[in-house]
Design a protein around this motif. Structure first.
Motif, PDB file in Angstrom:
ATOM      1  N   SER A  47      71.399  82.354  29.675  1.00 28.71           N
ATOM      2  CA  SER A  47      70.852  82.300  31.040  1.00 28.71           C
ATOM      3  C   SER A  47      70.383  83.669  31.487  1.00 28.71           C
ATOM      4  CB  SER A  47      71.925  81.798  32.021  1.00 28.71           C
ATOM      5  OG  SER A  47      72.460  80.560  31.620  1.00 28.71           O
ATOM      6  N   PHE A  49      68.896  85.399  34.925  1.00 26.40           N
ATOM      7  CA  PHE A  49      68.613  85.297  36.358  1.00 26.40           C
ATOM      8  C   PHE A  49      67.791  86.510  36.783  1.00 26.40           C
ATOM      9  CE2 PHE A  49      72.708  83.160  35.660  1.00 26.40           C
ATOM     10  CZ  PHE A  49      72.449  81.920  36.220  1.00 26.40           C
ATOM     11  N   TYR A  64      73.170  73.530  35.225  1.00 23.51           N
ATOM     12  CA  TYR A  64      72.258  73.938  36.284  1.00 23.51           C
ATOM     13  C   TYR A  64      72.676  73.350  37.624  1.00 23.51           C
ATOM     14  CZ  TYR A  64      67.916  74.226  38.996  1.00 23.51           C
ATOM     15  OH  TYR A  64      66.989  74.453  39.980  1.00 23.51           O
ATOM     16  N   THR A  69      71.473  79.468  42.193  1.00 23.82           N
ATOM     17  CA  THR A  69      70.532  80.447  41.639  1.00 23.82           C
ATOM     18  C   THR A  69      70.451  81.655  42.566  1.00 23.82           C
ATOM     19  OG1 THR A  69      69.213  78.676  40.627  1.00 23.82           O
ATOM     20  CG2 THR A  69      68.160  80.838  40.876  1.00 23.82           C
ATOM     21  N   THR A 340      63.835  74.218  46.087  1.00 24.03           N
ATOM     22  CA  THR A 340      64.139  74.545  44.689  1.00 24.03           C
ATOM     23  C   THR A 340      63.267  73.658  43.816  1.00 24.03           C
ATOM     24  OG1 THR A 340      65.901  72.896  44.381  1.00 24.03           O
ATOM     25  CG2 THR A 340      66.555  75.033  45.268  1.00 24.03           C
ATOM     26  N   LEU A 376      65.436  81.373  37.384  1.00 25.04           N
ATOM     27  CA  LEU A 376      66.350  81.173  36.263  1.00 25.04           C
ATOM     28  C   LEU A 376      65.551  80.757  35.042  1.00 25.04           C
ATOM     29  CD1 LEU A 376      69.068  80.548  34.785  1.00 25.04           C
ATOM     30  CD2 LEU A 376      68.963  78.277  35.820  1.00 25.04           C
TER      31      LEU A 376
END
Length: 387
Positions: A47, A49, A64, A69, A340, A376
Motif C-alpha cells: 500500500s 498512501f 480497503y 485514506t 471517495t 491510495l
C-alpha cells in the motif's frame, strides 16, 4: 464453497453430490443434513498512501476502507507491506426435515478479520468473530445475517475483502426477515452514527424502533435485478438532547450476463444512510447542538467480469460515493468526507476449481469538504483454497 457431510446412523454409507464448484460427500444423521465449508486465504498487500500513513495493524491496511485514506501530508509516507490470513473463514450448517415436510435450517459463520487479539511479533493470533448466525423456517429468518437492504449477489469477485467498498451497501446484523415469492421484508437492529462538535463521531444506540426494509428480486436467464428500500430512525439522545430524524433510502442492483461474462452494478441514494453504505464513510446525521440533520448521499459501482478461458478471469471495477454535506454546519462537522472513488483490476487463475491465485491493483481517492484529498495505490496478491 460448501462441503456437505452426511453421516447415516451406522456411519457406513456416503454418497457423492455436486455442490457449487466441485464434488462433496453427503449423507444424513437421521433427518438432519450437516454441512460445513469455508476457505483458507493468504493476502500479501503493498500500500502506498500519498498523504499520510496508517499505523501498524490498522484495519485500512488489511482491506480497503474508504474513510481511512489519509488526506493530511506527513513524514514517513513510504509504501508499507502486510501479509495476513485473517480473511479465512469457516461455516457450519444443518438442515432438518420435519414431520410436516418442511425444513428448518441453521447456519453459523466465522472469520478473523477486523477482530482483536494477537500481534505481528510472535503469535499473529486473532480472535474469531461471528459473521452470520441464523435459523430459517417457513420463509422466516431469525438471527444475524446480511441486511435485507443489501444484495450480496451483486458483489463482484475481487481480492479485496469488500471490493467496491465506497459504492456498496454492506451490513450484517440481527434481524427478523420474512420472504414470500420475490418479496422479502425485515425488521433489523438500529444504530445511528452522528457527527457532533468538532467532527467527532458519536455512535448512539437509543432508537425506539427497528430499521425496516422491503426488497423485490427478479430473476431471468439474462441475470437478476433487485430493488430494496430502507426506512429508519436516526437518534441523538445524549445529555439534555432528545432528537430524532427520519431516514430513508433506495438501492437498485443486479447482474447482467453476456454469455459466460457478466456486469454487476449497484446504485444507492438516500437520506441519513450512514453506516449502511461505504463502510460508514459518512455519518448518518449531524447534531448542531439543537437539531439533528440527516446527511444525503449517493453511491454506486459497476464491475465487468471477463473469462479469458476456463482457468483465467478478470474483474474491472469502478466504485464511488458522494455526500451532500450542509456547508452551514461546517463549524460542527469539521472537515468531513465529501467523496471517495476507486478503480481496480485483477487477474485470477484457477488451475482447479477450488484453488485460486490472483493479483489485483487498486487506485483510490478520498476528498474532504475543504478540498483536501489523498490517494491510495495498492497491489494485492492472494492465494485462496475453498473447501
Amino acid at each position: 464453497m460448501t462441503t456437505k457431510i452426511n453421516m447415516k446412523k451406522n456411519l457406513a454409507a456416503m454418497a457423492v453430490s455436486s455442490v457449487l464448484c466441485g464434488q462433496a460427500f453427503a449423507a444424513n444423521i437421521g433427518n438432519t443434513e450437516v454441512s460445513y465449508g469455508g476457505y483458507i486465504k493468504l493476502d500479501a498487500i503493498w500500500s502506498d498512501f500519498s498523504d499520510g500513513t496508517l499505523g501498524s495493524q490498522h484495519i485500512g491496511r488489511d482491506f480497503y476502507v474508504p474513510g481511512t485514506t489519509p488526506v493530511t501530508p506527513s513524514t514517513g509516507e513510504d509504501a508499507v507491506f502486510d501479509m495476513h490470513a485473517r480473511q479465512s473463514r469457516f461455516n457450519f450448517g444443518t438442515a432438518s426435515k420435519l414431520d410436516d415436510g418442511s425444513t428448518i435450517k441453521t447456519k453459523i459463520e466465522l472469520d478473523f478479520i477486523a477482530s482483536v487479539g494477537g500481534n505481528e511479533r510472535v503469535s499473529n493470533s486473532y480472535s474469531p468473530r461471528i459473521r452470520q448466525a441464523f435459523v430459517t423456517y417457513k420463509g422466516w429468518l431469525f438471527g444475524q445475517a446480511w441486511s435485507n437492504f443489501q444484495n450480496v449477489g451483486a458483489l463482484p469477485e475481487t481480492l479485496d475483502f469488500v471490493g467496491p467498498a465506497e459504492g456498496t451497501v454492506f451490513v450484517r446484523q440481527a434481524m427478523a426477515k420474512y420472504t414470500v415469492g420475490n418479496w422479502s421484508f425485515s425488521a433489523e437492529n438500529p444504530e445511528s452514527t452522528v457527527t457532533t462538535a468538532g467532527g467527532a463521531r458519536t455512535v448512539t444506540d437509543d432508537a425506539s424502533m427497528p430499521d425496516f426494509t422491503a426488497r423485490y428480486n427478479y430473476k431471468a436467464d439474462w441475470g437478476h435485478l433487485t430493488v430494496a428500500a430502507l426506512g429508519r430512525q436516526l437518534t441523538y439522545k445524549i445529555g439534555a438532547a432528545d432528537e430524532s430524524e427520519t431516514s430513508f433510502g433506495v438501492s437498485a442492483s443486479g447482474r447482467v450476463n453476456f454469455g459466460k461474462n457478466n456486469v454487476k452494478f449497484m446504485v444507492t441514494h438516500g437520506q441519513g444512510l450512514g453506516r449502511y453504505v461505504g463502510l460508514n464513510v459518512a455519518n448518518g446525521g449531524v447534531y448542531d447542538g439543537n437539531e439533528l440533520h440527516a446527511i444525503d448521499s449517493t453511491s454506486g459501482f459497476i464491475a465487468y467480469q471477463h473469462f479469458w478461458n476456463d482457468q483465467w478471469r478478470s474483474t474491472f471495477l469502478y466504485s464511488f460515493f458522494s455526500a451532500d454535506n450542509d456547508s452551514t454546519l461546517s463549524a460542527v462537522t469539521g472537515d468531513p468526507t465529501e467523496s471517495t472513488m476507486s478503480y481496480s483490476a485483477n487477474i485470477l487463475y484457477s488451475p482447479v476449481k477450488k484453488l485460486t491465485f490472483g493479483a489485483e491493483y487498486k487506485m483510490a481517492n478520498r476528498e474532504t469538504e475543504s478540498g483536501a484529498d489523498g490517494d491510495l495505490n495498492r497491489l494485492q496478491l492472494s492465494v485462496k483454497y475453498a473447501f
